[in-house]
Scaffold this motif. Structure first.
Motif, PDB file in Angstrom:
ATOM      1  N   ILE A 139       0.874  -1.167   0.000  1.00 47.17           N
ATOM      2  CA  ILE A 139       0.000   0.000   0.000  1.00 47.17           C
ATOM      3  C   ILE A 139       0.914   1.219   0.000  1.00 47.17           C
ATOM      4  O   ILE A 139       1.755   1.379   0.877  1.00 47.17           O
ATOM      5  CB  ILE A 139      -0.931   0.022   1.227  1.00 47.17           C
ATOM      6  CG1 ILE A 139      -1.762  -1.268   1.276  1.00 47.17           C
ATOM      7  CG2 ILE A 139      -1.843   1.244   1.178  1.00 47.17           C
ATOM      8  CD1 ILE A 139      -2.608  -1.529   0.047  1.00 47.17           C
ATOM      9  N   GLN A 140       0.742   2.071  -0.996  1.00 47.48           N
ATOM     10  CA  GLN A 140       1.665   3.179  -1.229  1.00 47.48           C
ATOM     11  C   GLN A 140       1.556   4.277  -0.182  1.00 47.48           C
ATOM     12  O   GLN A 140       0.464   4.649   0.250  1.00 47.48           O
ATOM     13  CB  GLN A 140       1.387   3.778  -2.618  1.00 47.48           C
ATOM     14  CG  GLN A 140       2.242   4.953  -3.014  1.00 47.48           C
ATOM     15  CD  GLN A 140       3.644   4.559  -3.430  1.00 47.48           C
ATOM     16  OE1 GLN A 140       4.397   3.989  -2.643  1.00 47.48           O
ATOM     17  NE2 GLN A 140       3.994   4.868  -4.657  1.00 47.48           N
ATOM     18  N   VAL A 141       2.720   4.769   0.237  1.00 47.68           N
ATOM     19  CA  VAL A 141       2.844   5.946   1.101  1.00 47.68           C
ATOM     20  C   VAL A 141       3.658   6.955   0.308  1.00 47.68           C
ATOM     21  O   VAL A 141       4.803   6.674  -0.046  1.00 47.68           O
ATOM     22  CB  VAL A 141       3.553   5.578   2.428  1.00 47.68           C
ATOM     23  CG1 VAL A 141       3.916   6.826   3.213  1.00 47.68           C
ATOM     24  CG2 VAL A 141       2.666   4.653   3.268  1.00 47.68           C
ATOM     25  N   LEU A 142       3.075   8.126   0.029  1.00 49.66           N
ATOM     26  CA  LEU A 142       3.713   9.023  -0.939  1.00 49.66           C
ATOM     27  C   LEU A 142       3.328  10.478  -0.710  1.00 49.66           C
ATOM     28  O   LEU A 142       2.230  10.775  -0.229  1.00 49.66           O
ATOM     29  CB  LEU A 142       3.274   8.617  -2.355  1.00 49.66           C
ATOM     30  CG  LEU A 142       4.106   9.159  -3.514  1.00 49.66           C
ATOM     31  CD1 LEU A 142       5.403   8.371  -3.656  1.00 49.66           C
ATOM     32  CD2 LEU A 142       3.319   9.088  -4.823  1.00 49.66           C
ATOM     33  N   ASP A 143       4.245  11.366  -1.061  1.00 51.53           N
ATOM     34  CA  ASP A 143       3.912  12.788  -1.184  1.00 51.53           C
ATOM     35  C   ASP A 143       3.337  12.984  -2.581  1.00 51.53           C
ATOM     36  O   ASP A 143       4.084  13.099  -3.562  1.00 51.53           O
ATOM     37  CB  ASP A 143       5.165  13.644  -0.980  1.00 51.53           C
ATOM     38  CG  ASP A 143       4.915  15.134  -1.220  1.00 51.53           C
ATOM     39  OD1 ASP A 143       3.742  15.520  -1.421  1.00 51.53           O
ATOM     40  OD2 ASP A 143       5.889  15.915  -1.224  1.00 51.53           O
ATOM     41  N   ASN A 144       2.010  13.001  -2.674  1.00 53.89           N
ATOM     42  CA  ASN A 144       1.352  13.083  -3.979  1.00 53.89           C
ATOM     43  C   ASN A 144       1.642  14.387  -4.718  1.00 53.89           C
ATOM     44  O   ASN A 144       1.554  14.442  -5.946  1.00 53.89           O
ATOM     45  CB  ASN A 144      -0.164  12.934  -3.819  1.00 53.89           C
ATOM     46  CG  ASN A 144      -0.588  11.489  -3.593  1.00 53.89           C
ATOM     47  OD1 ASN A 144       0.187  10.554  -3.791  1.00 53.89           O
ATOM     48  ND2 ASN A 144      -1.824  11.308  -3.162  1.00 53.89           N
ATOM     49  N   ARG A 146       4.567  16.115  -4.775  1.00 52.99           N
ATOM     50  CA  ARG A 146       5.924  16.353  -5.249  1.00 52.99           C
ATOM     51  C   ARG A 146       6.620  15.136  -5.848  1.00 52.99           C
ATOM     52  O   ARG A 146       7.505  15.298  -6.689  1.00 52.99           O
ATOM     53  CB  ARG A 146       6.786  16.894  -4.097  1.00 52.99           C
ATOM     54  CG  ARG A 146       6.273  18.210  -3.527  1.00 52.99           C
ATOM     55  CD  ARG A 146       7.066  18.596  -2.288  1.00 52.99           C
ATOM     56  NE  ARG A 146       6.563  19.824  -1.682  1.00 52.99           N
ATOM     57  CZ  ARG A 146       5.556  19.879  -0.820  1.00 52.99           C
ATOM     58  NH1 ARG A 146       4.918  18.756  -0.479  1.00 52.99           N
ATOM     59  NH2 ARG A 146       5.169  21.034  -0.320  1.00 52.99           N
ATOM     60  N   HIS A 147       6.269  13.941  -5.387  1.00 56.14           N
ATOM     61  CA  HIS A 147       7.008  12.776  -5.882  1.00 56.14           C
ATOM     62  C   HIS A 147       6.563  12.422  -7.299  1.00 56.14           C
ATOM     63  O   HIS A 147       5.364  12.373  -7.590  1.00 56.14           O
ATOM     64  CB  HIS A 147       6.808  11.571  -4.958  1.00 56.14           C
ATOM     65  CG  HIS A 147       7.832  10.508  -5.174  1.00 56.14           C
ATOM     66  ND1 HIS A 147       7.791   9.625  -6.238  1.00 56.14           N
ATOM     67  CD2 HIS A 147       8.959  10.190  -4.472  1.00 56.14           C
ATOM     68  CE1 HIS A 147       8.820   8.811  -6.181  1.00 56.14           C
ATOM     69  NE2 HIS A 147       9.555   9.131  -5.119  1.00 56.14           N
ATOM     70  N   PRO A 148       7.513  12.160  -8.192  1.00 51.05           N
ATOM     71  CA  PRO A 148       7.158  11.856  -9.591  1.00 51.05           C
ATOM     72  C   PRO A 148       6.278  10.631  -9.771  1.00 51.05           C
ATOM     73  O   PRO A 148       5.570  10.518 -10.770  1.00 51.05           O
ATOM     74  CB  PRO A 148       8.525  11.661 -10.266  1.00 51.05           C
ATOM     75  CG  PRO A 148       9.511  11.472  -9.153  1.00 51.05           C
ATOM     76  CD  PRO A 148       8.963  12.219  -7.993  1.00 51.05           C
ATOM     77  N   ASP A 149       6.302   9.710  -8.804  1.00 52.60           N
ATOM     78  CA  ASP A 149       5.450   8.519  -8.912  1.00 52.60           C
ATOM     79  C   ASP A 149       3.970   8.894  -9.010  1.00 52.60           C
ATOM     80  O   ASP A 149       3.183   8.179  -9.649  1.00 52.60           O
ATOM     81  CB  ASP A 149       5.658   7.607  -7.697  1.00 52.60           C
ATOM     82  CG  ASP A 149       6.360   6.315  -8.078  1.00 52.60           C
ATOM     83  OD1 ASP A 149       6.981   6.279  -9.157  1.00 52.60           O
ATOM     84  OD2 ASP A 149       6.299   5.347  -7.311  1.00 52.60           O
ATOM     85  N   ALA A 150       3.592  10.002  -8.363  1.00 55.02           N
ATOM     86  CA  ALA A 150       2.187  10.422  -8.382  1.00 55.02           C
ATOM     87  C   ALA A 150       1.739  10.812  -9.785  1.00 55.02           C
ATOM     88  O   ALA A 150       0.546  10.782 -10.094  1.00 55.02           O
ATOM     89  CB  ALA A 150       1.972  11.596  -7.430  1.00 55.02           C
ATOM     90  N   LYS A 151       2.712  11.166 -10.629  1.00 59.20           N
ATOM     91  CA  LYS A 151       2.395  11.543 -12.012  1.00 59.20           C
ATOM     92  C   LYS A 151       2.442  10.341 -12.940  1.00 59.20           C
ATOM     93  O   LYS A 151       2.109  10.435 -14.117  1.00 59.20           O
ATOM     94  CB  LYS A 151       3.391  12.605 -12.508  1.00 59.20           C
ATOM     95  CG  LYS A 151       3.563  13.805 -11.583  1.00 59.20           C
ATOM     96  CD  LYS A 151       2.277  14.591 -11.426  1.00 59.20           C
ATOM     97  CE  LYS A 151       2.507  15.879 -10.641  1.00 59.20           C
ATOM     98  NZ  LYS A 151       2.840  15.656  -9.215  1.00 59.20           N
ATOM     99  N   ALA A 152       2.851   9.188 -12.394  1.00 58.43           N
ATOM    100  CA  ALA A 152       2.994   7.977 -13.208  1.00 58.43           C
ATOM    101  C   ALA A 152       1.703   7.162 -13.258  1.00 58.43           C
ATOM    102  O   ALA A 152       1.692   6.047 -13.747  1.00 58.43           O
ATOM    103  CB  ALA A 152       4.134   7.123 -12.666  1.00 58.43           C
ATOM    104  N   GLY A 153       0.629   7.714 -12.724  1.00 59.90           N
ATOM    105  CA  GLY A 153      -0.653   7.018 -12.706  1.00 59.90           C
ATOM    106  C   GLY A 153      -1.176   6.868 -11.300  1.00 59.90           C
ATOM    107  O   GLY A 153      -0.403   6.858 -10.333  1.00 59.90           O
TER     108      GLY A 153
END
Length: 253
Positions: A139-144, A146-153
């Motif tokens: 289950i992802q924990v992320l800074d939506n 700023r982190h580029p992963d949030a832009k990856a889908g």
């Protein structure tokens, strides 16, 4: 003589009735005791149990290690990862000492600006494996923001079942703020759920053909051992960014 005979018979019958009554009382008490015991066992199993005492790493260890990386510390009642990305030694991810099958996991997490981390379940420790994500779904924990992963889908955003199921909506709080996450895994009903900050955002099958189909459509297709263990460890990810976890508790189903 008949009077004496009748009296003796009466005494015998009374003794028999008394003994039968005593046996029935004992049987009833035994039955009640067994019922209470079973009830207590079920109650204990369904109670929340703390996985973090707020002071130590008791109940946790490094993945494939008997030690905790010095990059992890306990500060103000929280597990804190302060990564040293020049240190390439293993065992940086944390996993529980105990294995779990069907459960509800509740915890709070806070991520640094531009940070990335995750929470695993069904993790299998194996000397031939180097990371919990090789077996445990995340289950992802992320800074939506700023982190580029949030832009990856959306399947890479906070609360998502990483690379498989996106959150129904973005309810994650900004970097530096505490989020409350609840993860439910139930193999009996073949159902998993994720709540973030009180909102149900993910629902998924946890086994069977539907699960296999999800894996097949993800980056994990062909990964030997990924997502196949019903029983495994809970894990907290070292992803090279600072992250905090607190109020970690679990309820076995």
């Amino acid at each position: 003589m008949k009077t004496i005979g009748y009296f003796a018979l009466a005494l015998t019958l009374m003794a028999g009735c008394k003994e039968a009554g005593k046996k029935n009382t004992q049987d009833a008490a035994s039955k009640e005791e067994k019922t209470v015991t079973a009830k207590d066992e079920n109650t204990n199993k369904s109670e929340w149990v703390s996985l973090f005492d707020g002071k130590t790493f008791a109940g946790w260890h490094g993945y494939n290690s008997d030690k905790i990386s010095p990059e992890w510390s306990v500060q103000d009642g929280a597990m804190v990862l302060t990564p040293d990305n020049t240190n390439k030694t293993g065992g940086k991810n944390l996993v529980t000492d105990k294995d779990y099958t069907d459960f509800e996991l509740s915890l709070e997490w806070k991520i640094s600006e531009g940070g990335n981390s995750g929470v695993f379940w069904g993790v299998k420790e194996d000397p031939e494996l180097h990371e919990p994500y090789q077996t445990g779904p995340e289950i992802q924990v992320l800074d939506n923001e700023r982190h580029p992963d949030a832009k990856a889908g959306k399947t890479h955003q906070s609360g998502a079942l990483y690379d498989m199921v996106p959150p129904s909506e973005d309810v994650a709080k900004p970097a530096g703020e505490w989020n409350t996450m609840v993860l439910k895994i139930d193999h009996r009903s073949n159902e998993g759920k994720v709540w973030l900050n009180g909102v149900e955002i993910v629902k998924l099958p946890v086994q069977g053909e539907a699960w296999k189909e999800m894996v097949k459509k993800s980056k994990f297709d062909g990964w030997k051992g990924f997502g196949i263990y019903e029983t495994g460890k809970i894990g907290l990810q070292h992803h090279g960014n600072q992250v905090w976890f607190r109020n970690i508790k679990i309820k076995e189903l």
